[in-house]
Design a protein around this motif. Structure first.
Motif, PDB file in Angstrom:
ATOM      1  N   SER A 135       0.735  -1.350   0.055  1.00  0.00           N
ATOM      2  CA  SER A 135       0.021   0.045   0.179  1.00  0.00           C
ATOM      3  C   SER A 135       0.917   1.343  -0.124  1.00  0.00           C
ATOM      4  O   SER A 135       0.422   2.230  -0.584  1.00  0.00           O
ATOM      5  CB  SER A 135      -0.922  -0.079   1.060  1.00  0.00           C
ATOM      6  N   VAL A 194       3.168   1.507  -3.741  1.00  0.00           N
ATOM      7  CA  VAL A 194       2.245   1.874  -4.843  1.00  0.00           C
ATOM      8  C   VAL A 194       2.159   3.310  -4.955  1.00  0.00           C
ATOM      9  O   VAL A 194       2.043   3.998  -6.092  1.00  0.00           O
ATOM     10  CB  VAL A 194       1.068   1.145  -5.291  1.00  0.00           C
ATOM     11  N   GLN A 195       2.295   3.921  -3.847  1.00  0.00           N
ATOM     12  CA  GLN A 195       2.146   5.406  -3.768  1.00  0.00           C
ATOM     13  C   GLN A 195       3.426   6.506  -3.674  1.00  0.00           C
ATOM     14  O   GLN A 195       3.410   7.550  -3.213  1.00  0.00           O
ATOM     15  CB  GLN A 195       1.138   5.838  -2.827  1.00  0.00           C
ATOM     16  N   HIS A 226      -0.914   5.479 -10.549  1.00  0.00           N
ATOM     17  CA  HIS A 226       0.002   4.481 -10.021  1.00  0.00           C
ATOM     18  C   HIS A 226      -0.572   2.931  -9.860  1.00  0.00           C
ATOM     19  O   HIS A 226      -1.567   2.957 -10.311  1.00  0.00           O
ATOM     20  CB  HIS A 226       0.131   4.786  -8.444  1.00  0.00           C
ATOM     21  N   TYR A 227       0.297   2.196  -9.672  1.00  0.00           N
ATOM     22  CA  TYR A 227      -0.112   0.900  -9.954  1.00  0.00           C
ATOM     23  C   TYR A 227      -1.047   0.468  -8.724  1.00  0.00           C
ATOM     24  O   TYR A 227      -0.900   1.247  -7.977  1.00  0.00           O
ATOM     25  CB  TYR A 227       0.876  -0.116  -9.699  1.00  0.00           C
ATOM     26  N   SER A 228      -1.980  -0.268  -8.973  1.00  0.00           N
ATOM     27  CA  SER A 228      -2.872  -0.795  -7.848  1.00  0.00           C
ATOM     28  C   SER A 228      -2.203  -2.042  -7.094  1.00  0.00           C
ATOM     29  O   SER A 228      -1.406  -2.588  -7.537  1.00  0.00           O
ATOM     30  CB  SER A 228      -4.217  -1.444  -8.267  1.00  0.00           C
ATOM     31  N   LYS A 229      -2.546  -2.122  -5.845  1.00  0.00           N
ATOM     32  CA  LYS A 229      -2.021  -3.045  -5.057  1.00  0.00           C
ATOM     33  C   LYS A 229      -2.062  -4.575  -5.513  1.00  0.00           C
ATOM     34  O   LYS A 229      -1.322  -5.274  -5.545  1.00  0.00           O
ATOM     35  CB  LYS A 229      -2.543  -2.835  -3.650  1.00  0.00           C
ATOM     36  N   ARG A 230      -3.685  -4.806  -6.134  1.00  0.00           N
ATOM     37  CA  ARG A 230      -3.842  -5.946  -6.844  1.00  0.00           C
ATOM     38  C   ARG A 230      -3.042  -6.367  -7.789  1.00  0.00           C
ATOM     39  O   ARG A 230      -2.539  -7.407  -8.007  1.00  0.00           O
ATOM     40  CB  ARG A 230      -5.293  -6.088  -6.951  1.00  0.00           C
ATOM     41  N   ARG A 231      -2.562  -5.229  -8.711  1.00  0.00           N
ATOM     42  CA  ARG A 231      -1.738  -5.473  -9.900  1.00  0.00           C
ATOM     43  C   ARG A 231      -0.223  -5.876  -9.358  1.00  0.00           C
ATOM     44  O   ARG A 231       0.320  -6.637 -10.007  1.00  0.00           O
ATOM     45  CB  ARG A 231      -1.402  -4.363 -10.703  1.00  0.00           C
ATOM     46  N   SER A 272       1.518   3.512 -14.212  1.00  0.00           N
ATOM     47  CA  SER A 272       0.824   2.528 -14.814  1.00  0.00           C
ATOM     48  C   SER A 272       0.645   2.757 -16.222  1.00  0.00           C
ATOM     49  O   SER A 272       0.873   4.116 -16.614  1.00  0.00           O
ATOM     50  CB  SER A 272      -0.567   2.302 -14.190  1.00  0.00           C
TER      51      SER A 272
END
Length: 263
Positions: free
Chosen positions: A109, A112-113, A169-174, A164
């Protein structure tokens, strides 16, 4: 209260937490009630911790049994090497992402940020802003990683460190999906997820002699108990210490026996 540091602390691989949850509005109302009690009673931090501990006992709550659980699951040195090699074989961006995750111990978390402006190339640090408890912290990085990040960032001064395709930004899931697929490509048999990389660097630092309070700061743990599990003695360490102690005692007995016979 002690901070959880399990894979589900961010999000589980299936997309939800394995813990049973109460409805959000009920939980928020309970938080407000507890906060009012602490505020009205003018409790200090230590007094509030004692109060909550007593309240748990009053209703029969006890900590989960972790006996025999030992240190958290982690990647071995060989698996780390295979994992990063597979990531870089895919492409440079993926390799760099996985290296940052592995070496900073960041929760997904927070990872990604991370933004370009969060990196201090002068101080060799990355500031993690989106952390548990909203307490930003600076984590050190190696000069070799800083050099890779410089090449990746180029002339950018702001924006997401890893953007992305859509520009956000990328998601946590990705990131979870990328970690899982890279591990599969590396031939690692165990389940690999972002938090396992956090456990891996934490255990490595503990094994290499980093003091417990410094590791706690590096990981951003609120409660020291969360960090202590990385310092639990391993069965092999206990066995080696036992064998050494018994061997030394046997040698001492033999020396005493030889001395007695020579008299």
């Amino acid at each position: 209260m002690p901070e959880s540091d399990s894979p589900e602390s961010d999000i589980s691989e299936s997309g939800g937490s394995s813990r049973e949850r109460t409805p959000d509005h009920d939980r928020q109302e309970d938080i407000r009630r507890v906060a009012k009690i602490l505020r009205d009673g003018n409790y200090s931090y230590d007094q509030s911790a004692h109060l909550i501990k007593k309240a748990r006992r009053k209703v029969g709550l006890s900590p989960p049994d972790r006996s025999g659980s030992g240190s958290p699951e982690r990647l071995s040195s060989e698996e780390q090497e295979a994992f990063l090699s597979a990531a870089y074989d895919r492409d440079g961006r993926t390799g760099l992402q996985m290296r940052v995750l592995l070496e900073t111990g960041a929760r997904v978390s927070a990872f990604v940020q991370v933004r370009v402006e969060d990196i201090s190339f002068r101080d060799l640090e990355i500031r993690l802003r989106h952390t548990k408890g909203d307490r930003p912290r600076d984590v050190p990085i190696l000069s070799s990683l800083a050099n890779e990040l410089k090449l990746h960032v180029g002339d950018r001064e702001t924006g997401w460190l890893f953007r992305s395709r859509q520009g956000g930004h990328y998601s946590k899931r990705r990131i979870q999906q990328i970690v899982k697929s890279v591990a599969e490509e590396a031939g690692i048999q165990k389940r690999v997820y972002p938090h396992l990389l956090r456990h891996t660097v934490a255990q490595r630092l503990a094994d290499e002699g980093m003091r417990e309070e410094l590791l706690q700061q590096f990981l951003g743990h609120e409660a020291p108990e969360t960090t202590q599990r990385y310092y639990e003695p391993k069965r092999t360490d206990v066995k080696e210490a036992f064998e050494k102690a018994m061997s030394d005692e046997a040698m001492s007995d033999e020396a005493m026996s030889d001395e007695a016979m020579s008299r």
